[in-house]
Design a protein around this motif. Sequence first.
Motif, PDB file in Angstrom:
ATOM      1  N   THR A  45       1.072  -1.171   0.154  1.00  0.00           N
ATOM      2  CA  THR A  45       0.083   0.246  -0.416  1.00  0.00           C
ATOM      3  C   THR A  45       1.024   1.061   0.141  1.00  0.00           C
ATOM      4  OG1 THR A  45      -1.111   0.101   2.818  1.00  0.00           O
ATOM      5  CG2 THR A  45      -1.915  -1.030   1.246  1.00  0.00           C
ATOM      6  N   GLY A  59     -11.217  -9.533  -9.722  1.00  0.00           N
ATOM      7  CA  GLY A  59     -12.009  -8.485 -10.131  1.00  0.00           C
ATOM      8  C   GLY A  59     -12.659  -7.572  -8.697  1.00  0.00           C
ATOM      9  N   CYS A  61     -11.603  -6.837  -5.783  1.00  0.00           N
ATOM     10  CA  CYS A  61     -11.014  -5.963  -4.859  1.00  0.00           C
ATOM     11  C   CYS A  61      -9.480  -5.114  -4.886  1.00  0.00           C
ATOM     12  CB  CYS A  61     -10.428  -7.067  -3.472  1.00  0.00           C
ATOM     13  SG  CYS A  61      -8.284  -7.909  -4.651  1.00  0.00           S
ATOM     14  N   TYR A  62      -8.997  -5.125  -5.957  1.00  0.00           N
ATOM     15  CA  TYR A  62      -7.758  -4.709  -6.673  1.00  0.00           C
ATOM     16  C   TYR A  62      -6.818  -4.706  -5.561  1.00  0.00           C
ATOM     17  CZ  TYR A  62     -10.689  -2.371  -8.756  1.00  0.00           C
ATOM     18  OH  TYR A  62     -12.415  -1.732 -10.097  1.00  0.00           O
ATOM     19  N   ASP A  63      -6.635  -5.841  -4.407  1.00  0.00           N
ATOM     20  CA  ASP A  63      -5.179  -6.208  -3.844  1.00  0.00           C
ATOM     21  C   ASP A  63      -4.516  -7.038  -4.994  1.00  0.00           C
ATOM     22  OD1 ASP A  63      -6.558  -4.553  -1.905  1.00  0.00           O
ATOM     23  OD2 ASP A  63      -7.057  -6.651  -0.723  1.00  0.00           O
ATOM     24  N   CYS A  64      -4.448  -7.328  -5.941  1.00  0.00           N
ATOM     25  CA  CYS A  64      -3.611  -7.825  -6.885  1.00  0.00           C
ATOM     26  C   CYS A  64      -2.774  -6.759  -8.019  1.00  0.00           C
ATOM     27  CB  CYS A  64      -4.061  -8.878  -7.359  1.00  0.00           C
ATOM     28  SG  CYS A  64      -5.883  -9.001  -9.253  1.00  0.00           S
ATOM     29  N   LEU A  65      -3.195  -5.654  -8.166  1.00  0.00           N
ATOM     30  CA  LEU A  65      -2.949  -4.620  -8.901  1.00  0.00           C
ATOM     31  C   LEU A  65      -1.019  -4.859  -8.942  1.00  0.00           C
ATOM     32  CD1 LEU A  65      -4.576  -1.321  -7.601  1.00  0.00           C
ATOM     33  CD2 LEU A  65      -5.032  -2.853  -9.457  1.00  0.00           C
ATOM     34  N   GLN A  74      -5.386  -4.959 -13.001  1.00  0.00           N
ATOM     35  CA  GLN A  74      -5.609  -6.145 -12.488  1.00  0.00           C
ATOM     36  C   GLN A  74      -4.904  -7.380 -12.121  1.00  0.00           C
ATOM     37  OE1 GLN A  74      -9.680  -5.056 -11.676  1.00  0.00           O
ATOM     38  NE2 GLN A  74      -9.631  -5.839  -9.828  1.00  0.00           N
ATOM     39  N   GLN A  77      -7.266 -10.632 -13.569  1.00  0.00           N
ATOM     40  CA  GLN A  77      -7.703 -10.394 -14.636  1.00  0.00           C
ATOM     41  C   GLN A  77      -6.949  -9.580 -16.088  1.00  0.00           C
ATOM     42  OE1 GLN A  77     -12.113  -9.850 -14.758  1.00  0.00           O
ATOM     43  NE2 GLN A  77     -10.939 -10.719 -13.126  1.00  0.00           N
TER      44      GLN A  77
END
Length: 104
Positions: A45, A59, A61-65, A74, A77
Amino acid sequence: MFKHIDTNSGAELRFVFDGQQISARDGDTVAAALLAAGVVVFRQTPNKSVDRGPFCLMGACYDCLVMIDDQMVQACQTQVQQGMKVASPSAVGRFATAAQEDIV
């Protein structure tokens, strides 16, 4: 922890994540390939540098950006492409800072 189910399907692909070679199968998402390779922290973060990795894998939550071709995407995705260069956003910042320091 995560592994492919042996189905003998999909050609083997390779891509780079933060300078590390990662193997994947054709059809894998970046998140699936990274998890299968033992990578669980995809980014930190911005404010508190807390580790983040895939949470929902759908797709939401966006924690895997991750960064691919200078775009934040993402990982859950995004399908793996042969030779793609993937970086955690925190690594991109460190590399950019180091490059700027070299210039000065």
